[in-house]
Design an enzyme around this catalytic site. Structure first.
Site, PDB file in Angstrom:
ATOM      1  NE  ARG A  85      -3.811   2.038   2.473  1.00  0.00           N
ATOM      2  CZ  ARG A  85      -3.724   2.748   3.591  1.00  0.00           C
ATOM      3  NH1 ARG A  85      -2.956   2.339   4.591  1.00  0.00           N
ATOM      4  NH2 ARG A  85      -4.413   3.859   3.725  1.00  0.00           N
TER       5      ARG A  85
ATOM      6  CG  HIS B 110      -1.682   5.124  -0.679  1.00  0.00           C
ATOM      7  ND1 HIS B 110      -2.453   5.624   0.342  1.00  0.00           N
ATOM      8  CD2 HIS B 110      -2.490   4.264  -1.344  1.00  0.00           C
ATOM      9  CE1 HIS B 110      -3.666   5.068   0.303  1.00  0.00           C
ATOM     10  NE2 HIS B 110      -3.704   4.229  -0.706  1.00  0.00           N
TER      11      HIS B 110
ATOM     12  CG  HIS C  93      -8.192  -4.037  -2.019  1.00  0.00           C
ATOM     13  ND1 HIS C  93      -9.222  -3.178  -2.320  1.00  0.00           N
ATOM     14  CD2 HIS C  93      -7.150  -3.233  -1.636  1.00  0.00           C
ATOM     15  CE1 HIS C  93      -8.836  -1.930  -2.131  1.00  0.00           C
ATOM     16  NE2 HIS C  93      -7.577  -1.936  -1.724  1.00  0.00           N
TER      17      HIS C  93
ATOM     18  CD1 TRP D 168     -11.571  -6.274   0.084  1.00  0.00           C
ATOM     19  CD2 TRP D 168      -9.641  -5.991   1.193  1.00  0.00           C
ATOM     20  NE1 TRP D 168     -11.325  -4.920   0.207  1.00  0.00           N
ATOM     21  CE2 TRP D 168     -10.158  -4.712   0.866  1.00  0.00           C
ATOM     22  CE3 TRP D 168      -8.430  -6.051   1.891  1.00  0.00           C
ATOM     23  CZ2 TRP D 168      -9.518  -3.525   1.207  1.00  0.00           C
ATOM     24  CZ3 TRP D 168      -7.797  -4.859   2.235  1.00  0.00           C
ATOM     25  CH2 TRP D 168      -8.339  -3.627   1.898  1.00  0.00           C
TER      26      TRP D 168
HETATM   27  C1  HEM Z   1     -10.387   2.344  -5.939  1.00  0.00           C
HETATM   28  C2  HEM Z   1      -9.169   2.089  -5.538  1.00  0.00           C
HETATM   29  C3  HEM Z   1      -8.808   1.794  -4.116  1.00  0.00           C
HETATM   30  C4  HEM Z   1      -9.417   2.163  -2.969  1.00  0.00           C
HETATM   31  C5  HEM Z   1     -10.661   3.021  -2.792  1.00  0.00           C
HETATM   32  C6  HEM Z   1      -8.653   1.582  -1.882  1.00  0.00           C
HETATM   33  C7  HEM Z   1      -8.952   1.735  -0.550  1.00  0.00           C
HETATM   34  C8  HEM Z   1      -8.307   1.093   0.490  1.00  0.00           C
HETATM   35  C9  HEM Z   1      -8.636   1.208   1.882  1.00  0.00           C
HETATM   36  C10 HEM Z   1      -9.750   2.076   2.454  1.00  0.00           C
HETATM   37  C11 HEM Z   1      -7.781   0.417   2.573  1.00  0.00           C
HETATM   38  C12 HEM Z   1      -7.725   0.214   4.075  1.00  0.00           C
HETATM   39  C13 HEM Z   1      -6.581   0.989   4.719  1.00  0.00           C
HETATM   40  C14 HEM Z   1      -6.505   0.703   6.196  1.00  0.00           C
HETATM   41  O1  HEM Z   1      -7.514   0.896   6.874  1.00  0.00           O
HETATM   42  O2  HEM Z   1      -5.419   0.316   6.672  1.00  0.00           O
HETATM   43  C15 HEM Z   1      -6.913  -0.215   1.629  1.00  0.00           C
HETATM   44  C16 HEM Z   1      -5.931  -1.125   1.953  1.00  0.00           C
HETATM   45  C17 HEM Z   1      -5.090  -1.695   1.050  1.00  0.00           C
HETATM   46  N1  HEM Z   1      -4.977  -1.372  -0.280  1.00  0.00           N
HETATM   47 FE1  HEM Z   1      -6.323  -0.301  -1.350  1.00  0.00          FE
HETATM   48  N2  HEM Z   1      -7.603   0.881  -2.392  1.00  0.00           N
HETATM   49  C18 HEM Z   1      -7.643   0.995  -3.765  1.00  0.00           C
HETATM   50  C19 HEM Z   1      -6.730   0.467  -4.653  1.00  0.00           C
HETATM   51  C20 HEM Z   1      -5.611  -0.236  -4.311  1.00  0.00           C
HETATM   52  C21 HEM Z   1      -4.546  -0.589  -5.220  1.00  0.00           C
HETATM   53  C22 HEM Z   1      -4.502  -0.193  -6.700  1.00  0.00           C
HETATM   54  C23 HEM Z   1      -3.620  -1.299  -4.499  1.00  0.00           C
HETATM   55  C24 HEM Z   1      -2.301  -1.885  -4.936  1.00  0.00           C
HETATM   56  C25 HEM Z   1      -1.993  -2.163  -6.193  1.00  0.00           C
HETATM   57  C26 HEM Z   1      -4.117  -1.392  -3.140  1.00  0.00           C
HETATM   58  C27 HEM Z   1      -3.499  -2.072  -2.122  1.00  0.00           C
HETATM   59  C28 HEM Z   1      -3.961  -2.117  -0.823  1.00  0.00           C
HETATM   60  C29 HEM Z   1      -3.405  -2.999   0.209  1.00  0.00           C
HETATM   61  C30 HEM Z   1      -2.292  -4.033   0.025  1.00  0.00           C
HETATM   62  C31 HEM Z   1      -4.119  -2.725   1.382  1.00  0.00           C
HETATM   63  C32 HEM Z   1      -3.942  -3.393   2.742  1.00  0.00           C
HETATM   64  C33 HEM Z   1      -3.006  -2.601   3.614  1.00  0.00           C
HETATM   65  C34 HEM Z   1      -2.790  -3.210   4.985  1.00  0.00           C
HETATM   66  O3  HEM Z   1      -3.198  -4.326   5.249  1.00  0.00           O
HETATM   67  O4  HEM Z   1      -2.173  -2.506   5.809  1.00  0.00           O
HETATM   68  N3  HEM Z   1      -5.305  -0.708  -3.063  1.00  0.00           N
HETATM   69  N4  HEM Z   1      -7.249   0.209   0.368  1.00  0.00           N
END
Ligand code: HEM
Length: 379
Positions: A121, A125, A252, A268
């Site tokens: 992430r 980001h 995700h 997820w």
């Molecule tokens: C519409 C696009 C996206 C939205 C709205 C979104 C939103 C989110 C949100 C709300 C979280 C939770 C953060 C937290 O509470 O710690 C999250 C986690 C995460 N996102 Fe996304 N995301 C998007 C696209 C992506 C993309 C493109 C990637 C990577 C290629 C990604 C990788 C991740 C990963 C690996 C986590 C887990 C992080 C953790 O476990 O600490 N996301 N995302």
């Protein structure tokens, strides 16, 4: 039948770090995990100013090395990767190894036992601020300048929770004093994906630290509460096709939402430290009352979905958008049916994400790193 299995991100190497495979037969509410509410500050924000100033001057005013010239001007939309002081494949593989071993050793990083998802992430980001329509390098984002280390970009609400990943990587910057933040964070994302069982991702070095004036404006990262039109428009801004954007959101399959970071809650799929197509197999069934389908969770938090089988998994509205739009849905079905198809689309899309807005000299090599497992088995 109810069964519990342990999915580890690095097979036998990993300690029992990622115990999270519950079947649908596990009853509602039985999936509890301790929420660690840690306070993280942005200690990184003002780090290493000397190094930043030095690198910024180089990047801004340009220099020629015989192999590549780096120029960055207010008129240019691109940030040019430098070949001047990049190092050998062997050295980047060593950094990869250091990151991979640190992920393995520090298995108390998060409740699922791995820093990996946070690092993916962080890489995303750092790059996802890119705006292809913005010709001003001060505002058009991307992974080049490592500007999330500054308080405005680092303090964007969308980046909550990522200071922890940046701190995790900090010792690497002390060890490899020539390494830029942008190269480190993107390399860490690649290492995390590969070590968790994901596809090989080609990676190139040459990003340089830029000063605070290059921080991406807040609000450039996606809003999870939105639907299909928003998701398509958002990823178009980053120059992605429908297939690429669906594949990217497939990341995700990793990690979880943390109430303390985003307000959302839960993972997820049941193997949050394994990079597989589990996100798509879960999502595919869509909203409804049937087996394996999804309903709106009844709780005080933001609108999110919960699975009917275990009430322990989650989907964001922006995830559910991928089965609401017929064009997206077709791609979701394809990736749910074939992990290979997902990996084939994801790997180049993730590379593109990390390289958006950066011009790599044509001599620059694409590195493909060996996983720790491959190295230990002599592959
Ligand atoms: C519409 C696009 C996206 C939205 C709205 C979104 C939103 C989110 C949100 C709300 C979280 C939770 C953060 C937290 O509470 O710690 C999250 C986690 C995460 N996102 Fe996304 N995301 C998007 C696209 C992506 C993309 C493109 C990637 C990577 C290629 C990604 C990788 C991740 C990963 C690996 C986590 C887990 C992080 C953790 O476990 O600490 N996301 N995302």
């Amino acid at each position: 039948m109810s069964s519990i299995a342990f999915h580890t991100f690095r097979g036998s190497r990993a300690k029992i770090a990622t115990a999270l495979l519950l079947t649908g037969a596990v009853g509602a509410g039985s999936y509890h995990y301790e929420r660690k509410r840690r306070q993280f500050n942005n200690r990184n924000n003002n780090d290493n100013n000397n190094r930043n100033n030095r690198d910024f001057a180089k990047a801004l005013f340009g220099f020629s090395t015989g192999t590549a010239a780096a120029t960055l001007t207010d008129e240019s939309n691109v940030k040019v990767a430098t070949l001047s002081d990049i190092h050998s494949f062997k050295e980047y593989q060593q950094i990869y190894n250091d990151i991979a071993k640190k992920i393995e050793e520090e298995d108390d990083f998060d409740v699922d036992g791995s820093a990996g998802p946070n690092l993916v992430r962080l890489a995303w980001h750092s790059a996802g601020t890119y705006d292809k329509n913005d010709k001003n390098p001060h505002t058009n984002g991307g992974s080049y300048g490592g500007t999330m280390r500054f308080s405005k970009e680092g303090g964007d609400g969308a980046n909550n929770g990522l200071a922890k990943g940046r701190e995790f990587l900090e010792p690497l910057l002390k060890k490899y004093t020539w390494l830029s933040h942008g190269d480190l964070w993107t390399l860490a994302g690649v290492a995390a994906i590969q070590e968790m069982g994901g596809p090989k991702i080609k990676w190139r070095p040459g990003r340089k630290d830029l000063s605070e004036e290059y921080q991406a404006p807040n609000g450039k990262l996606p809003d999870a509460a939105q639907g299909p039109d928003y998701v398509r428009k958002f990823f178009n801004r980053l120059d992605f096709t429908d297939r690429e954007m669906v594949a990217l959101i497939g990341a995700h399959t990793l990690g979880r939402c943390h109430v303390t970071s985003s307000g959302y809650d839960g993972p997820w799929d049941f193997a949050p430290t394994m990079f597989d197509n589990g996100f798509f197999t879960q999502l595919q069934k869509g909203v409804g009352k049937g087996e394996g389908q999804w309903h709106l969770r009844k709780w005080d938090g933001p609108e999110q979905y919960e699975d009917n089988n275990s009430n322990s998994l989650m989907m964001l509205p922006a995830d559910m958008a991928l089965v609401q739009d017929p064009k997206f849905k077709k791609i979701v079905d394809e990736f749910a049916a074939s992990q290979e198809a997902f990996f084939n689309e994801f790997a180049p899309a993730f590379q593109k994400l990390l390289e958006n807005g950066i011009q790599f000299p044509k001599e620059s090599k694409e590195f493909v790193f060996r996983t720790l497992d491959e190295q230990s088995s002599g592959l």
